[in-house]
Design an enzyme around this catalytic site. Sequence first.
Site, PDB file in Angstrom:
ATOM      1  N   HIS A   1       0.837  -1.201   0.000  1.00 15.94           N
ATOM      2  CA  HIS A   1       0.000   0.000   0.000  1.00 15.94           C
ATOM      3  C   HIS A   1       0.868   1.245   0.000  1.00 15.94           C
ATOM      4  O   HIS A   1       2.034   1.212   0.412  1.00 15.94           O
ATOM      5  CB  HIS A   1      -0.931   0.018   1.207  1.00 15.94           C
ATOM      6  CG  HIS A   1      -0.222  -0.015   2.518  1.00 15.94           C
ATOM      7  ND1 HIS A   1       0.237  -1.190   3.080  1.00 15.94           N
ATOM      8  CD2 HIS A   1       0.140   0.965   3.385  1.00 15.94           C
ATOM      9  CE1 HIS A   1       0.828  -0.938   4.231  1.00 15.94           C
ATOM     10  NE2 HIS A   1       0.796   0.373   4.443  1.00 15.94           N
TER      11      HIS A   1
ATOM     12  N   CYS B   1       2.800   0.823  34.031  1.00 14.36           N
ATOM     13  CA  CYS B   1       3.982   0.290  34.705  1.00 14.36           C
ATOM     14  C   CYS B   1       4.706   1.427  35.413  1.00 14.36           C
ATOM     15  O   CYS B   1       4.388   2.601  35.191  1.00 14.36           O
ATOM     16  CB  CYS B   1       4.907  -0.407  33.714  1.00 14.36           C
ATOM     17  SG  CYS B   1       5.704   0.700  32.535  1.00 14.36           S
TER      18      CYS B   1
END
Length: 651
Positions: free
Chosen positions: A65, A168
């Site tokens: 693409h 985190c």
Amino acid sequence: MSELITAELVDLGLSAETKEAAARSLAERMAAVGRVTDLEGFLADVAAREAQMPTGLDGGIGIPHCRSAHVTEPTLAFGRSASGVDFGAPDGPADLIFLIAAPTGGDADHLTILSSLARHLMDEAFTGALRSATEPEQAAVLVRGDEPASAEPPAAEPPFRIVAVTSCPTGIAHTYMAAESLEKAGRAAGVVVNVETQGSAGFKRLDPQLVAEADGVILAHDVEIRDKERFAGKPTVDVGVKAGINRPAELIAEVREKAAREKAERGDVSAPARTTTAPMDKGSDAADGFGTRLRKWLMTGVSYMVPFVAAGGLLIALAFAIGGYTIDKAPPVAEHFAWTGATSWAALFFQVGGVAFGFLVPVLAGFIAYGMADRPGLVPGFVGGAIALTVDAGFLGGLIAGLLAGAVVRAVQRIRIPAVLRGIMPVVVIPLLSSAVVGFLMFLVVGKPVATLQEALTDWLSGLSGANAVVLGVVLGLMMCFDLGGPLNKVAYAFAVGGLAHPNEGSLKVMAAVMAAGMVPPLAMALATTVRGRLFTTTERENGKAAWVLGASFITEGAIPFAAADPLRVIPSAMAGGAVTGALSMAFGCSLRAPHGGIFVVPLIGRPLLYLLAVAAGTAVAAALVILLKSLREKSPAAPQPAASKATVAA
């Protein structure tokens, strides 16, 4: 606008043997219907995009693409190859090939085509129908979505919807890796997963409509989730962030099972989830053990502290690099500043960095309390952290102050209050009472003993030499490499950073050993994939290239993809290498004034050549061990590989 794809843009007998030939064959069809004005120019744009990253996907799919000035309108051509064409997918050649063309500047059209196609490709009924289509018009209709891929009359059941939050301590690596794993596992399971990443750059809240419509919630985090009350009453799976990386499919299955069980208990499968207000320990946290909750509280504080460490520490390190180690004796820049003097700029950096460093302990304490008691914990937490600095209780005092503040606020919140006073509780009563209690405890009860302990610890570090220093280096190296950025890693790192607030010879050696050991795991994996690439998957070899940069930058999380795939071989190898590096760094007497930076702060390292030797030695040991362990596995009969799941479409 014409239809995206027509029968003229479909080739069910594509005979091309290479990706270039396949793209040309499909592009010629686009040119024949007037969608491409310059065939060679368009193919050059397709080749340029393909050179950036292979466009092959697992499951036998290729999606070359590009955006091109030679395209008149958004267009999609489809070819089906009997022999397959190699588009660089890990699982082999593609038999279903989609060439996507969008006009230059048509980013929205380009992304719309890609995202729409991606959703279809997750449906095995869709790809199966394309593989069995006998007429071009039939395939074009399927791709356009004019009719369902399956001819079965019953309407498809609405997909199960999950909202997830990942977070985190540093908000850099684990957060986004867990999000990607959950999204990928969701697509493989036919489940809609929308993830909110609460990372170091902040977070964008999930659309309230998505939360309201969700059938279940996954919380993969090592720090407290912000605005967690949004998910109250919904079936929730609450785990650490690494579970989101390592076993996303299990988490999705678990939340689906939990949702089905709750619906069955209600006796009404169509009833919406309950929306009762959750207590302070909301959701499944109440079932967690004290150790699990304590870890999350502490990691919340560390998470918010890390940006102050990076900003303040690197400014101070830069000041030393420009102005020398006597820059701390410079007069205040507010009183004396020479615009053209390097020393004045060095003094400015040092004093700004010092101010940022002054927030480390209060921020740590404040956000530990926040993790325990939400916003009401911030005021007493910050106050307690500031008092810890005042009485010289340091980093350890900040930890205790944060826990005390959170506990006091939680205790106050349990007191029954008349309705007329509830409005002023969070603004006046809770801050007043909790700050007074925490202040009393820190000044008169806890502060002095902790300050004495902190001073003794500092003196011990300063006097470390010989065998004692080497043993400490081994321990720190093992901690840094055990969980690759997890709680144990952060404890070792916070211990080292805390010593930089009042640097001495011992604390500077500790900082050097910690950073050196933290660089080893990703560097070792990068070296191993370079030396013996055949022992690793294609994806791991690609990750190995990035791991060179991550390791050199002291981002230990760069080794996580390897540890997640093979923890029993990768983690022990990394720990061995980290222990060697930590020990050598201490034995060589290397020192470091910067809390971060990897090889980019080598000029600030005492005995830099020996420091680099320590890192290289540990990297070699870890790489050799992981190669040895994987080679031993290779000699045993190979286990059958599970079918690969479909990958994300590359934009």
